[in-house]
Write an enzyme that holds these catalytic residues in place. Structure first.
Site, mmCIF file in Angstrom:
data_model
loop_
_atom_site.group_PDB
_atom_site.id
_atom_site.type_symbol
_atom_site.label_atom_id
_atom_site.label_comp_id
_atom_site.label_asym_id
_atom_site.label_seq_id
_atom_site.Cartn_x
_atom_site.Cartn_y
_atom_site.Cartn_z
ATOM 1 N NE ARG A 96 -14.601 15.392 4.657
ATOM 2 C CZ ARG A 96 -13.394 14.979 4.277
ATOM 3 N NH1 ARG A 96 -13.207 14.488 3.058
ATOM 4 N NH2 ARG A 96 -12.361 15.070 5.086
ATOM 5 C CG PHE A 146 1.780 -0.437 6.925
ATOM 6 C CD1 PHE A 146 1.798 0.882 7.348
ATOM 7 C CD2 PHE A 146 3.000 -1.078 6.738
ATOM 8 C CE1 PHE A 146 2.984 1.552 7.579
ATOM 9 C CE2 PHE A 146 4.194 -0.422 6.960
ATOM 10 C CZ PHE A 146 4.193 0.889 7.379
ATOM 11 C CG LEU A 184 -1.873 -7.719 -4.060
ATOM 12 C CD1 LEU A 184 -1.534 -8.433 -5.382
ATOM 13 C CD2 LEU A 184 -0.907 -6.552 -3.872
ATOM 14 N N GLY A 209 0.810 -1.220 0.000
ATOM 15 C CA GLY A 209 0.000 0.000 0.000
ATOM 16 C C GLY A 209 0.844 1.272 0.000
ATOM 17 C CB SER A 218 -5.635 7.061 12.420
ATOM 18 O OG SER A 218 -6.194 8.266 11.952
ATOM 19 C CE1 TYR A 276 -8.992 3.439 8.914
ATOM 20 C CE2 TYR A 276 -9.264 5.733 9.583
ATOM 21 C CZ TYR A 276 -8.449 4.679 9.235
ATOM 22 O OH TYR A 276 -7.079 4.842 9.224
ATOM 23 C CE LYS A 287 -6.401 2.015 11.165
ATOM 24 N NZ LYS A 287 -5.390 0.997 10.843
ATOM 25 C CG ASP A 342 -14.279 17.306 7.549
ATOM 26 O OD1 ASP A 342 -13.959 16.114 7.697
ATOM 27 O OD2 ASP A 342 -14.109 17.943 6.485
ATOM 28 C CG ASN A 393 -13.093 9.461 0.082
ATOM 29 O OD1 ASN A 393 -14.120 9.864 -0.436
ATOM 30 N ND2 ASN A 393 -12.791 8.179 0.195
ATOM 31 C CB THR A 452 -9.270 9.174 12.959
ATOM 32 O OG1 THR A 452 -10.660 9.426 12.853
ATOM 33 C CG2 THR A 452 -9.066 7.684 13.161
HETATM 34 P P1 NAD Z 1 -3.401 1.484 1.710
HETATM 35 O O1 NAD Z 1 -4.802 1.068 1.449
HETATM 36 O O2 NAD Z 1 -2.631 2.085 0.603
HETATM 37 O O3 NAD Z 1 -2.568 0.239 2.275
HETATM 38 C C1 NAD Z 1 -3.149 -0.767 3.073
HETATM 39 C C2 NAD Z 1 -2.736 -2.095 2.480
HETATM 40 O O4 NAD Z 1 -3.311 -3.147 3.255
HETATM 41 C C3 NAD Z 1 -3.219 -2.290 1.035
HETATM 42 O O5 NAD Z 1 -2.122 -2.657 0.244
HETATM 43 C C4 NAD Z 1 -4.260 -3.403 1.131
HETATM 44 O O6 NAD Z 1 -4.282 -4.195 -0.027
HETATM 45 C C5 NAD Z 1 -3.781 -4.137 2.361
HETATM 46 N N1 NAD Z 1 -4.831 -4.878 3.084
HETATM 47 C C6 NAD Z 1 -6.042 -4.423 3.472
HETATM 48 N N2 NAD Z 1 -6.723 -5.389 4.109
HETATM 49 C C7 NAD Z 1 -5.911 -6.482 4.128
HETATM 50 C C8 NAD Z 1 -6.049 -7.790 4.640
HETATM 51 N N3 NAD Z 1 -7.175 -8.205 5.225
HETATM 52 N N4 NAD Z 1 -5.021 -8.656 4.496
HETATM 53 C C9 NAD Z 1 -3.885 -8.282 3.874
HETATM 54 N N5 NAD Z 1 -3.702 -7.049 3.365
HETATM 55 C C10 NAD Z 1 -4.710 -6.159 3.494
HETATM 56 O O7 NAD Z 1 -3.416 2.453 2.971
HETATM 57 P P2 NAD Z 1 -2.270 3.351 3.585
HETATM 58 O O8 NAD Z 1 -2.632 4.764 3.354
HETATM 59 O O9 NAD Z 1 -0.942 2.864 3.157
HETATM 60 O O10 NAD Z 1 -2.517 3.056 5.115
HETATM 61 C C11 NAD Z 1 -1.790 2.057 5.817
HETATM 62 C C12 NAD Z 1 -2.353 1.951 7.221
HETATM 63 O O11 NAD Z 1 -2.251 3.211 7.865
HETATM 64 C C13 NAD Z 1 -3.834 1.559 7.271
HETATM 65 O O12 NAD Z 1 -4.027 0.692 8.368
HETATM 66 C C14 NAD Z 1 -4.529 2.894 7.511
HETATM 67 O O13 NAD Z 1 -5.746 2.738 8.176
HETATM 68 C C15 NAD Z 1 -3.505 3.611 8.370
HETATM 69 N N6 NAD Z 1 -3.614 5.075 8.288
HETATM 70 C C16 NAD Z 1 -3.594 5.683 7.059
HETATM 71 C C17 NAD Z 1 -3.717 7.070 6.987
HETATM 72 C C18 NAD Z 1 -3.726 7.771 5.647
HETATM 73 O O14 NAD Z 1 -4.194 8.903 5.573
HETATM 74 N N7 NAD Z 1 -3.238 7.172 4.574
HETATM 75 C C19 NAD Z 1 -3.855 7.828 8.151
HETATM 76 C C20 NAD Z 1 -3.851 7.176 9.374
HETATM 77 C C21 NAD Z 1 -3.732 5.790 9.434
HETATM 78 N N1 UDP Z 2 -11.045 18.764 2.246
HETATM 79 C C1 UDP Z 2 -11.623 19.621 1.324
HETATM 80 N N2 UDP Z 2 -11.938 19.126 0.093
HETATM 81 C C2 UDP Z 2 -11.727 17.840 -0.270
HETATM 82 C C3 UDP Z 2 -11.142 16.971 0.679
HETATM 83 C C4 UDP Z 2 -10.819 17.463 1.931
HETATM 84 O O1 UDP Z 2 -11.830 20.799 1.603
HETATM 85 O O2 UDP Z 2 -12.052 17.450 -1.393
HETATM 86 C C5 UDP Z 2 -10.669 19.290 3.572
HETATM 87 C C6 UDP Z 2 -11.368 18.609 4.721
HETATM 88 O O3 UDP Z 2 -12.614 19.226 4.967
HETATM 89 C C7 UDP Z 2 -10.347 18.778 5.851
HETATM 90 C C8 UDP Z 2 -9.005 18.749 5.127
HETATM 91 O O4 UDP Z 2 -9.279 19.047 3.768
HETATM 92 O O5 UDP Z 2 -10.501 20.054 6.446
HETATM 93 C C9 UDP Z 2 -8.306 17.395 5.198
HETATM 94 O O6 UDP Z 2 -9.204 16.397 4.751
HETATM 95 P P1 UDP Z 2 -8.730 14.904 4.507
HETATM 96 O O7 UDP Z 2 -9.934 14.105 4.134
HETATM 97 O O8 UDP Z 2 -7.565 14.877 3.587
HETATM 98 O O9 UDP Z 2 -8.160 14.443 5.944
HETATM 99 P P2 UDP Z 2 -8.933 14.296 7.356
HETATM 100 O O10 UDP Z 2 -10.148 15.153 7.336
HETATM 101 O O11 UDP Z 2 -9.228 12.858 7.457
HETATM 102 O O12 UDP Z 2 -7.940 14.774 8.354
#
Ligand code: NAD
Ligand code: UDP
Length: 349
Positions: A305, A82, A35, A12, A126, A150, A154, A308, A199, A128
């Protein structure tokens, strides 16, 4: 040669960047990914960037039998976990899928780790989990609450990890709470590749800039912030990747410590923020992207949104003190690297 690490979800966005950082730090890596939200091409490109084939096993974390085969074949120092689903809106529509994948999947992984006495874990949590923060910057002691499945998945995993650490003190369970990961590898070869209309803000901005989307909607300009738009702590994905290496180094130091006075060989449950400590507003990010690319980014203001929050940024002190890690890259670098990835790969992988 350093220890071997199992990287679930390593195909990922964040995982692929972390594989490169781990390789550069000398770790052996085994990627395990179903994948479901990534492609084999990401694995190929990482292999190309590290100049050797990346060991990849296609499999699901909910499949204990398949996981056992992986643990039979390798001796792991620890797991970076991850693997998970991450789309907030989808989690509202499909809560059972999210709890099954993110919570049950993690339980299965932990059970297999316990069977093989592999008790070092770095978990992708996260910001979040902090919900709508009462105070800023947010430190790791802030109260936690979530408003969507979601986030709840976490938070539930964090509770499970806390309970596990209490039940058996030999576990080291580091929960890295990411703020807003953006950017891409400076080569432009790997980056974030959303399946659908993005998103998140940064991929949306870059797809508008490259002409795939018409216009950015900015969700709200009446927040109590510097310019009325939402404020977030954007962090470059390569800085974030390095944070995982620092977390592993920290665990290795603990386990290799020979000082008799230093009895602690495990950390229990340890939550750590990975952020820059600096807030950037939506408009500030749009302006930075315009400046870096020299391109116009059409946008309009729309309503807020649902769900938010106004502002969210980290206290990054704990990571600095404990892990010696801090984010080095600027918002301009985040934009430049996102743009290189987007313009070199307008249709993703
Ligand atoms: P991503 O979707 O690109 O990567 C996640 C990977 O996990 C993918 O390759 C997917 O195929 C794999 N996967 C999902 N379910 C699976 C399963 N059951 N078995 C095996 N593989 C599986 O996401 P990312 O942005 O790289 O995020 C990685 C981690 O970090 C996630 O747990 C996500 O929740 C967390 N996270 C992401 C963000 C962000 O904004 N990207 C923020 C905070 C936390
Ligand atoms: N946001 C926006 N337009 C978009 C997507 C996001 O204005 O199309 C804003 C959203 O309201 C937030 C910030 O950008 O204030 C970050 O949003 P994102 O979804 O990237 O992250 P998160 O809200 O999960 O922190």
């Amino acid at each position: 040669m350093k220890n071997t690490i199992l990287v679930t979800g390593g195909a990922g966005y964040i995982g692929s960047h972390t594989c490169i950082a781990l390789h550069q730090a000398g770790y052996e890596i085994v990627v395990y990914d179903n994948l479901s939200n990534s492609s084999r091409e990401a694995i190929n490109r990482v292999s190309h960037l590290i100049d050797q084939p990346l060991t990849f096993i296609e499999g699901d974390i909910r499949d204990a039998k398949a996981l056992r085969q992986v643990f039979d074949a390798h001796q792991f120092f620890g797991v970076i976990h991850f693997a998970g689903l991450k789309a907030v809106g989808e989690s509202v529509a499909k809560p059972l899928l999210y709890y099954n994948n993110n919570v049950s999947g993690t339980i299965t992984l932990l059970e297999v780790m316990a069977e093989y006495d592999v008790k070092n874990l770095v978990f992708s949590s996260s910001a979040t989990v902090y919900g709508d923060p009462e105070t800023l910057p947010i430190d790791e002691t802030a109260p936690r609450s979530c408003t969507n499945p979601y986030g709840q998945s976490k938070l539930t995993v964090e509770h499970i990890l806390e309970d596990l650490a209490v039940s058996d003190t030999s576990w080291s369970l580091i929960s890295l709470r990411y703020f807003n990961p953006v950017g891409a590898h400076p080569s432009g070869q790997i980056g974030e590749d959303p399946n659908d209309i993005p998103n998140n803000l940064m991929p949306y901005i870059s797809q508008v800039t490259v002409g795939k989307l018409e216009k950015l909607s900015i969700f709200g300009n009446d927040y109590p912030t510097v310019d009325g738009t939402g404020v977030r702590d954007f962090i470059h994905v390569t800085d974030l990747a390095q944070g995982h290496v620092s977390a592993l180094n920290y665990l290795e130091q603990l386990t290799s410590s020979r000082s008799p006075s230093d009895m602690a060989k495990s950390v229990g449950f340890l939550p750590i923020n990975l952020g820059t400590g600096k807030g950037t507003s939506v408009l500030e990010l749009v302006n930075a992207f315009t400046e870096v690319t020299g391109r116009d980014i059409p946008y309009q203001f729309t309503g807020r949104r649902a769900g938010d929050i106004a502002s969210c940024y980290a206290s990054a002190d704990k990571a600095k003190v404990l892990l010696g890690w801090y984010a080095k890259l600027s918002v301009a670098e985040m934009c430049a690297d996102t743009w290189r990835w987007q313009s070199m790969n307008p249709n993703g992988y």
